[in-house]
Design a protein around this motif. Structure first.
Motif, short mmCIF file in Angstrom:
data_model
loop_
_atom_site.label_atom_id
_atom_site.label_comp_id
_atom_site.label_asym_id
_atom_site.label_seq_id
_atom_site.Cartn_x
_atom_site.Cartn_y
_atom_site.Cartn_z
N MET A 17 0.85 -1.19 0.00
CA MET A 17 0.00 0.00 0.00
C MET A 17 0.89 1.24 0.00
SD MET A 17 -3.02 -1.34 0.01
CE MET A 17 -4.09 0.02 0.40
N ALA A 18 0.66 2.13 -0.95
CA ALA A 18 1.51 3.33 -1.06
C ALA A 18 0.91 4.50 -0.30
CB ALA A 18 1.72 3.70 -2.52
N GLY A 19 -0.36 4.83 -0.54
CA GLY A 19 -1.00 5.95 0.15
C GLY A 19 -0.15 7.20 0.10
N ARG A 20 0.28 7.68 1.27
CA ARG A 20 1.07 8.91 1.37
C ARG A 20 2.57 8.67 1.22
NH1 ARG A 20 -1.20 13.64 3.56
NH2 ARG A 20 -3.35 13.62 2.92
N ARG A 21 3.00 7.41 1.12
CA ARG A 21 4.44 7.17 0.91
C ARG A 21 4.82 7.73 -0.45
NH1 ARG A 21 6.62 1.85 1.02
NH2 ARG A 21 4.80 1.20 -0.14
N ASP A 22 5.95 8.39 -0.51
CA ASP A 22 6.37 9.06 -1.74
C ASP A 22 7.22 8.10 -2.57
OD1 ASP A 22 6.22 11.14 -3.48
OD2 ASP A 22 7.76 12.36 -2.50
N VAL A 23 6.55 7.20 -3.25
CA VAL A 23 7.24 6.18 -4.05
C VAL A 23 7.25 6.61 -5.52
CG1 VAL A 23 6.63 4.33 -2.44
CG2 VAL A 23 5.13 4.82 -4.38
N PRO A 24 8.25 6.13 -6.28
CA PRO A 24 8.33 6.49 -7.70
C PRO A 24 7.31 5.72 -8.54
CG PRO A 24 10.16 5.07 -7.11
CD PRO A 24 9.40 5.36 -5.85
N ALA A 25 7.19 6.12 -9.80
CA ALA A 25 6.29 5.47 -10.76
C ALA A 25 7.11 4.79 -11.85
CB ALA A 25 5.37 6.50 -11.40
N ASP A 26 6.53 3.75 -12.42
CA ASP A 26 7.12 3.08 -13.58
C ASP A 26 6.51 3.72 -14.83
OD1 ASP A 26 7.95 1.47 -15.64
OD2 ASP A 26 7.12 -0.39 -14.81
N ILE A 46 -2.64 20.52 -13.24
CA ILE A 46 -2.40 20.50 -11.79
C ILE A 46 -1.98 19.08 -11.45
CG2 ILE A 46 -3.41 20.83 -9.50
CD1 ILE A 46 -5.52 22.63 -10.87
N ALA A 47 -1.04 18.94 -10.53
CA ALA A 47 -0.60 17.60 -10.11
C ALA A 47 -0.50 17.51 -8.60
CB ALA A 47 0.74 17.26 -10.75
N SER A 48 -0.69 16.32 -8.11
CA SER A 48 -0.34 16.02 -6.72
C SER A 48 1.17 16.18 -6.61
CB SER A 48 -0.75 14.58 -6.39
OG SER A 48 -0.07 14.12 -5.25
N PRO A 49 1.67 16.62 -5.46
CA PRO A 49 3.12 16.75 -5.32
C PRO A 49 3.84 15.41 -5.17
CG PRO A 49 1.99 17.60 -3.37
CD PRO A 49 0.93 17.20 -4.34
N ALA A 50 3.11 14.31 -5.13
CA ALA A 50 3.75 13.00 -4.98
C ALA A 50 4.71 12.74 -6.14
CB ALA A 50 2.69 11.91 -4.93
N LEU A 51 5.84 12.15 -5.85
CA LEU A 51 6.85 11.84 -6.87
C LEU A 51 6.25 11.07 -8.03
CD1 LEU A 51 9.79 11.74 -7.86
CD2 LEU A 51 10.09 9.69 -6.43
N TRP A 72 -3.12 14.90 -2.67
CA TRP A 72 -2.40 13.70 -2.24
C TRP A 72 -3.39 12.56 -2.04
CZ3 TRP A 72 2.15 11.38 -1.45
CH2 TRP A 72 3.31 12.16 -1.47
N GLU A 73 -2.89 11.34 -2.16
CA GLU A 73 -3.69 10.14 -1.93
C GLU A 73 -4.14 10.09 -0.47
OE1 GLU A 73 -5.87 7.99 -2.61
OE2 GLU A 73 -4.75 6.77 -4.05
#
Length: 179
Positions: A17-26, A46-51, A72-73
Motif C-alpha cells: 500500500m503506497a497511500g502517502r508514501r512518496d514512491v516512484p512510478a514506472d 495540476i498535479a499532486s506533489p507525490a513523486l 495527495w492520496e
C-alpha cells in the motif's frame, strides 16, 4: 468545463500500500504514455506533489501549472507499506460506512474527499489533473456519492467529468491506454 484526471503510472511500491508514501512510478511503457497523452485536451495542468505524479506528468510532457497538496492520496495511517492481503476485509460494509472508515492513524475516504472536492469546485476552465485513484474517486463522489468507492481506477487511466454551473456529470471512467 472539462476535468480530466489521469491516475499516475504504476507505483513502484513493491505491491505494498503506497497511500502517502512518496514512491516512484514506472513510466517505462512509452506506447501507453503516448496513447494517453493523445487523449488529453489543452487546459491548465495540476498535479499532486507525490513523486509518482510528478514523474507521470513529466513522461506525458506536461508541466504542472501548480502542485496541489490537497490532491495527495488518502492517508492510510498504519496500513501504509502493508501487503494488501493482510488488511481487514471491509467488503461487507455498506458504501457510506466504508467511506467513513479510518485506518488506524489515517484518514477516511470522506476526510480525503473533504480536502479534494473544494479544489475541484474552484476550477474555472478545462483542467488536467495528474493524481491518485483516491482523487479520482473523490471527484466521482461529487456525482454518485459514496458509491464512487466501487469504481476501478487503473494506473495511467483517465477519468473525465464535466461541469455546467454547479452540476457535475461523468463523461468517462477508467479509460486505460489499451481501451
Amino acid at each position: 468545463m472539462r476535468l480530466t484526471i489521469l491516475r499516475h503510472a504504476p507505483s513502484l511500491a513493491g505491491g505494498l500500500m503506497a497511500g502517502r508514501r512518496d514512491v516512484p512510478a514506472d513510466c517505462s511503457d512509452a506506447a501507453a504514455i503516448a496513447r494517453q497523452r493523445a487523449r488529453l485536451t489543452p487546459g491548465q495542468v495540476i498535479a499532486s506533489p507525490a513523486l509518482r505524479c510528478r514523474q507521470t506528468a513529466a513522461a506525458l510532457d506536461l508541466t504542472p501549472d501548480r502542485l496541489e497538496a490537497a490532491l495527495w492520496e488518502q492517508d492510510l495511517g498504519a496500513w501504509e507499506g502493508t501487503d494488501p492481503a493482510l488488511l481487514p476485509d471491509l467488503g461487507p460494509l455498506p458504501p457510506q460506512a466504508l467511506a467513513r472508515h479510518r485506518p488506524p492513524g489515517g484518514e477516511s475516504f470522506d476526510d480525503m474527499a473533504a480536502r479534494v472536492i473544494p479544489v475541484l469546485n474552484t476550477l474555472d476552465g478545462d483542467t488536467v489533473i495528474v493524481a491518485h485513484a483516491g482523487t479520482v474517486r473523490a471527484a466521482l463522489s461529487m456525482v454518485v456519492g459514496a458509491a464512487a468507492l466501487s469504481f476501478s481506477v487503473a494506473p495511467l487511466s483517465i477519468t473525465v467529468l464535466r461541469r455546467a454551473g454547479d452540476a457535475w456529470a461523468v463523461e468517462a471512467v477508467n479509460l486505460r491506454a489499451g481501451d
